[in-house]
Design a protein around this motif. Structure first.
Motif, mmCIF file in Angstrom:
data_model
loop_
_atom_site.group_PDB
_atom_site.id
_atom_site.type_symbol
_atom_site.label_atom_id
_atom_site.label_comp_id
_atom_site.label_asym_id
_atom_site.label_seq_id
_atom_site.Cartn_x
_atom_site.Cartn_y
_atom_site.Cartn_z
ATOM 1 N N THR A 264 0.867 -1.120 0.053
ATOM 2 C CA THR A 264 0.123 -0.126 -0.050
ATOM 3 C C THR A 264 0.953 1.336 0.060
ATOM 4 O O THR A 264 0.124 2.268 0.129
ATOM 5 N N ARG A 265 2.226 1.179 -0.319
ATOM 6 C CA ARG A 265 3.149 2.296 -0.128
ATOM 7 C C ARG A 265 2.593 3.429 -1.209
ATOM 8 O O ARG A 265 2.356 3.234 -2.541
ATOM 9 N N ALA A 266 2.268 4.803 -0.989
ATOM 10 C CA ALA A 266 2.083 5.831 -1.654
ATOM 11 C C ALA A 266 3.368 5.948 -2.751
ATOM 12 O O ALA A 266 2.629 6.242 -3.708
ATOM 13 N N VAL A 267 4.480 5.705 -2.450
ATOM 14 C CA VAL A 267 5.647 5.523 -3.443
ATOM 15 C C VAL A 267 5.639 4.588 -4.731
ATOM 16 O O VAL A 267 6.341 4.576 -5.708
ATOM 17 N N ALA A 268 4.794 3.490 -4.275
ATOM 18 C CA ALA A 268 4.787 2.475 -5.134
ATOM 19 C C ALA A 268 3.730 2.398 -6.298
ATOM 20 O O ALA A 268 3.582 1.622 -7.106
ATOM 21 N N PHE A 269 2.606 3.436 -6.108
ATOM 22 C CA PHE A 269 1.603 3.470 -6.950
ATOM 23 C C PHE A 269 1.386 5.015 -7.464
ATOM 24 O O PHE A 269 1.497 5.768 -6.547
ATOM 25 N N ARG A 270 0.882 5.121 -8.567
ATOM 26 C CA ARG A 270 0.687 6.472 -9.123
ATOM 27 C C ARG A 270 -1.047 6.353 -9.705
ATOM 28 O O ARG A 270 -1.275 5.375 -10.256
ATOM 29 N N GLY A 271 -1.590 7.556 -9.682
ATOM 30 C CA GLY A 271 -2.953 7.512 -10.108
ATOM 31 C C GLY A 271 -4.066 7.088 -9.405
ATOM 32 O O GLY A 271 -3.805 6.656 -7.987
ATOM 33 N N ALA A 272 -5.012 7.184 -9.444
ATOM 34 C CA ALA A 272 -6.358 7.142 -8.652
ATOM 35 C C ALA A 272 -7.475 6.704 -9.426
ATOM 36 O O ALA A 272 -7.284 7.123 -10.878
ATOM 37 N N GLY A 273 -8.783 6.240 -8.798
ATOM 38 C CA GLY A 273 -9.724 6.162 -9.617
ATOM 39 C C GLY A 273 -10.118 4.146 -9.620
ATOM 40 O O GLY A 273 -9.115 3.529 -9.368
ATOM 41 N N PRO A 274 -10.967 4.077 -10.240
ATOM 42 C CA PRO A 274 -11.466 2.673 -10.223
ATOM 43 C C PRO A 274 -10.592 1.709 -11.271
ATOM 44 O O PRO A 274 -10.267 0.682 -10.749
ATOM 45 N N ASP A 275 -9.975 2.394 -12.174
ATOM 46 C CA ASP A 275 -8.841 1.657 -13.091
ATOM 47 C C ASP A 275 -7.365 1.951 -12.633
ATOM 48 O O ASP A 275 -6.561 1.510 -13.511
ATOM 49 N N SER A 276 -7.202 2.299 -11.378
ATOM 50 C CA SER A 276 -5.784 2.527 -11.322
ATOM 51 C C SER A 276 -5.197 1.226 -10.886
ATOM 52 O O SER A 276 -5.853 0.253 -10.692
ATOM 53 N N ALA A 277 -3.732 1.207 -10.550
ATOM 54 C CA ALA A 277 -3.161 0.052 -10.407
ATOM 55 C C ALA A 277 -3.409 -0.295 -8.984
ATOM 56 O O ALA A 277 -3.385 -1.525 -8.523
ATOM 57 N N PHE A 278 -3.592 0.538 -8.050
ATOM 58 C CA PHE A 278 -3.648 0.355 -6.636
ATOM 59 C C PHE A 278 -4.829 -0.445 -6.521
ATOM 60 O O PHE A 278 -5.239 -1.279 -5.821
ATOM 61 N N GLU A 279 -6.187 0.367 -7.076
ATOM 62 C CA GLU A 279 -7.349 -0.567 -6.891
ATOM 63 C C GLU A 279 -7.411 -2.078 -7.684
ATOM 64 O O GLU A 279 -8.337 -3.009 -7.042
ATOM 65 N N TRP A 280 -6.519 -2.123 -8.778
ATOM 66 C CA TRP A 280 -6.412 -3.508 -9.327
ATOM 67 C C TRP A 280 -5.745 -4.408 -8.289
ATOM 68 O O TRP A 280 -6.388 -5.554 -7.994
ATOM 69 N N ALA A 281 -4.578 -3.905 -7.534
ATOM 70 C CA ALA A 281 -4.169 -4.716 -6.677
ATOM 71 C C ALA A 281 -5.248 -5.059 -5.357
ATOM 72 O O ALA A 281 -5.162 -6.309 -4.978
ATOM 73 N N VAL A 282 -5.806 -3.935 -4.983
ATOM 74 C CA VAL A 282 -6.851 -4.275 -3.606
ATOM 75 C C VAL A 282 -7.753 -5.340 -4.169
ATOM 76 O O VAL A 282 -8.224 -6.029 -3.530
ATOM 77 N N SER A 283 -8.361 -5.096 -5.358
ATOM 78 C CA SER A 283 -9.363 -6.056 -5.883
ATOM 79 C C SER A 283 -8.622 -7.509 -6.090
ATOM 80 O O SER A 283 -9.434 -8.296 -5.678
ATOM 81 N N GLY A 284 -7.369 -7.542 -6.428
ATOM 82 C CA GLY A 284 -6.871 -8.979 -6.632
ATOM 83 C C GLY A 284 -6.517 -9.596 -5.092
ATOM 84 O O GLY A 284 -6.593 -10.861 -5.274
ATOM 85 N N ALA A 285 -6.098 -8.686 -4.116
ATOM 86 C CA ALA A 285 -6.094 -9.247 -3.037
ATOM 87 C C ALA A 285 -7.431 -9.530 -2.337
ATOM 88 O O ALA A 285 -7.315 -10.966 -1.766
ATOM 89 N N ALA A 286 -8.343 -9.145 -2.541
ATOM 90 C CA ALA A 286 -9.674 -9.752 -2.012
ATOM 91 C C ALA A 286 -10.168 -10.891 -2.650
ATOM 92 O O ALA A 286 -10.790 -11.809 -2.310
ATOM 93 N N SER A 287 -9.840 -11.013 -4.265
ATOM 94 C CA SER A 287 -10.248 -12.282 -4.901
ATOM 95 C C SER A 287 -9.418 -13.430 -4.350
ATOM 96 O O SER A 287 -10.028 -14.726 -4.050
#
Length: 457
Positions: A264-287
């Motif tokens: 979840t490091r802020a320096v490891a991800f850029r961008g926001a919104g449903p299509d961002s890399a961080f949201e993909w990672a969160v959805s992947g972890a949940a799955s």
């Protein structure tokens, strides 16, 4: 989930004689009421100037009518109870939930026209408004509306607002309830195929380990007989010793374990919104968490900050049949509100993994520099199998990165992890987790076969 609003939150709180009450009543005049009042005052002034008594009567009638309506409406003692129910109260991002509202008139007097409005956050859509006809004494009215959010989070619904009007539409008063409910929007969960990344078919599969509760006939640790126990397990020597029926403990299977590491490091991800890399990672972890729980694994969610969900018991793992649903709910609630951390490294997560037992490790990692890639590589030695999904900012960002060096060299960090024994997969923008999951299985199978291992179990 039902949230009763206080019964006295409606229209029984005002005192009509105080100045504040008069101002409140007059402030509730509608455009029609103000127009009638202004027309009445104007007619009265004209009647006085022109000496027309009939016009004066008309003016008094026009001016008094809205004032009487406001006074009667304000002093009317209504007690209205409201409740709200969410169906369901926890919903994946992009799905709808229905909100059911119920209004109960708990007095012996009928109400007038009620205008009902519920407060909802902007991301859930416009505020729903309903017009309720006259509610008889002891009666109720039920209405519902739907909300939807593409962004995970916890959203308050309420408080509920009621607007009471008189039959002539001269005055309108608003009262608010104090209770509210919370809608939890969890990450999207994608069904995953049953591959064998951990080398086991199931959580209780053929490759499971077992911890024996007895080391031999002389070392038996019996327990009291319970209804439903097989009589063939009765230990007669202990029964004779304790004077009650005792049975042998059978060997207890040790559940396969899986740790899902979310960077979840802020320096490891850029961008926001449903299509961002961080949201993909969160959805992947949940799955992955849901998938592993369904396969019988004991699971835990671990972040780069070292925090573990569901808890500290049994090394933070949970997943027994009686607690799988609770564990899944806790982890989904955590992922619903998880945000970027201020940390710059993975050392805290490594410390947690270093003191734990072996098991499958599935990691969702953002950008890594040389030092953090080395830390991630060392995590492999503390788990039975390790799978990493790497999300590169260059591939996910809308604009090319202007940062040079090893920080964004995904090929270099992939090689480092693979050399340490990881099954590392680079995730392109917009990739399907299902396909990435299958690709990780293919790469692991190929690596095991290439090294002369046993391949699939």
């Amino acid at each position: 989930m039902t949230s009763p609003a206080p019964g006295g939150a409606g229209f029984a709180e005002s005192e009509g004689g105080d100045k504040g009450g008069v101002r409140t009543a007059l402030s509730g005049l509608t455009t029609r009421g103000r127009s009638f009042l202004a027309a009445g005052v104007a007619a009265a002034v004209c009647a006085y100037v022109l000496g027309q008594s009939d016009l004066l009567r008309v003016g008094l009638l026009l001016a008094v009518l809205p004032l009487v309506c406001a006074t009667v409406l304000y002093r009317t003692r209504h007690r209205v109870a409201g409740s709200r129910r969410l169906s369901p109260a926890r919903v994946p991002a992009g799905s709808e939930t229905r909100v059911h509202l119920r209004m109960d008139n708990v007095t012996r007097l009928p109400t007038g026209l009620l205008m009902l409005q519920d407060r909802v956050p902007y991301v859930l859509g416009p505020r729903p408004r309903f017009v309720l006809d006259r509610v008889e004494a002891g009666g109720r009215r039920e209405v519902s509306y739907r909300v939807r959010s593409d962004l995970r989070g916890r959203y308050p619904l309420g408080p509920l607002q009621l607007r009471l009007t008189d039959p002539f539409g001269m005055c309108e008063l608003t009262r608010s309830f104090s209770a509210y409910d919370t809608l939890t929007v969890i990450p999207r969960v994608e069904p995953l195929p049953p591959v064998r990344l951990g080398g086991e078919a199931k959580g209780y599969g053929d490759g499971r380990q077992r911890s024996l509760a007895l080391a031999g006939e002389d070392d038996v640790i019996p327990r009291g007989y319970r209804y439903g126990d097989d009589l063939r397990r009765v230990h007669w020597r202990s029964t004779a010793r304790y004077g009650e029926l005792m049975v042998r403990r059978e060997e207890q299977p040790q559940r396969a374990r899986c740790t899902v590491l979310l960077d979840t490091r802020a320096v490891a991800f850029r961008g926001a919104g449903p299509d961002s890399a961080f949201e993909w990672a969160v959805s992947g972890a949940a799955s992955v968490l849901v998938h592993m729980l369904e396969r019988g694994f004991s699971v835990r969610l671990l972040t780069d900050t070292g925090s573990s969900v569901p808890g500290e018991g049994s090394d933070g793992f949970a997943g027994a049949s009686q607690e799988a649903a609770d564990a899944a709910g806790m982890m989904m609630d955590t992922l619903a509100v998880i945000d970027h951390s201020d940390g710059a490294g993975l050392s805290r997560a490594y410390d947690v993994l270093r003191g734990g037992s072996e098991g499958l490790l599935v990691a969702f990692i953002g950008d890594l520099d040389e030092q953090q890639a080395a830390v991630a590589a060392r995590m492999r030695h503390r788990s039975g199998a390790a799978v990493a999904f790497l999300l590169d900012s260059n591939a996910w960002g809308r604009e090319p990165s202007d940062v040079a060096g090893p920080l964004h060299e995904s090929g270099h960090r992939l090689r480092m992890l693979r050399e340490a024994g990881w099954t590392a997969v680079a995730v392109p923008r917009g990739a399907s987790l299902d396909e990435m999951w299958r690709q990780a299985d293919r790469e692991r199978t190929g690596a095991v076969a290439g090294s002369g291992g046993e391949g699939r179990s």
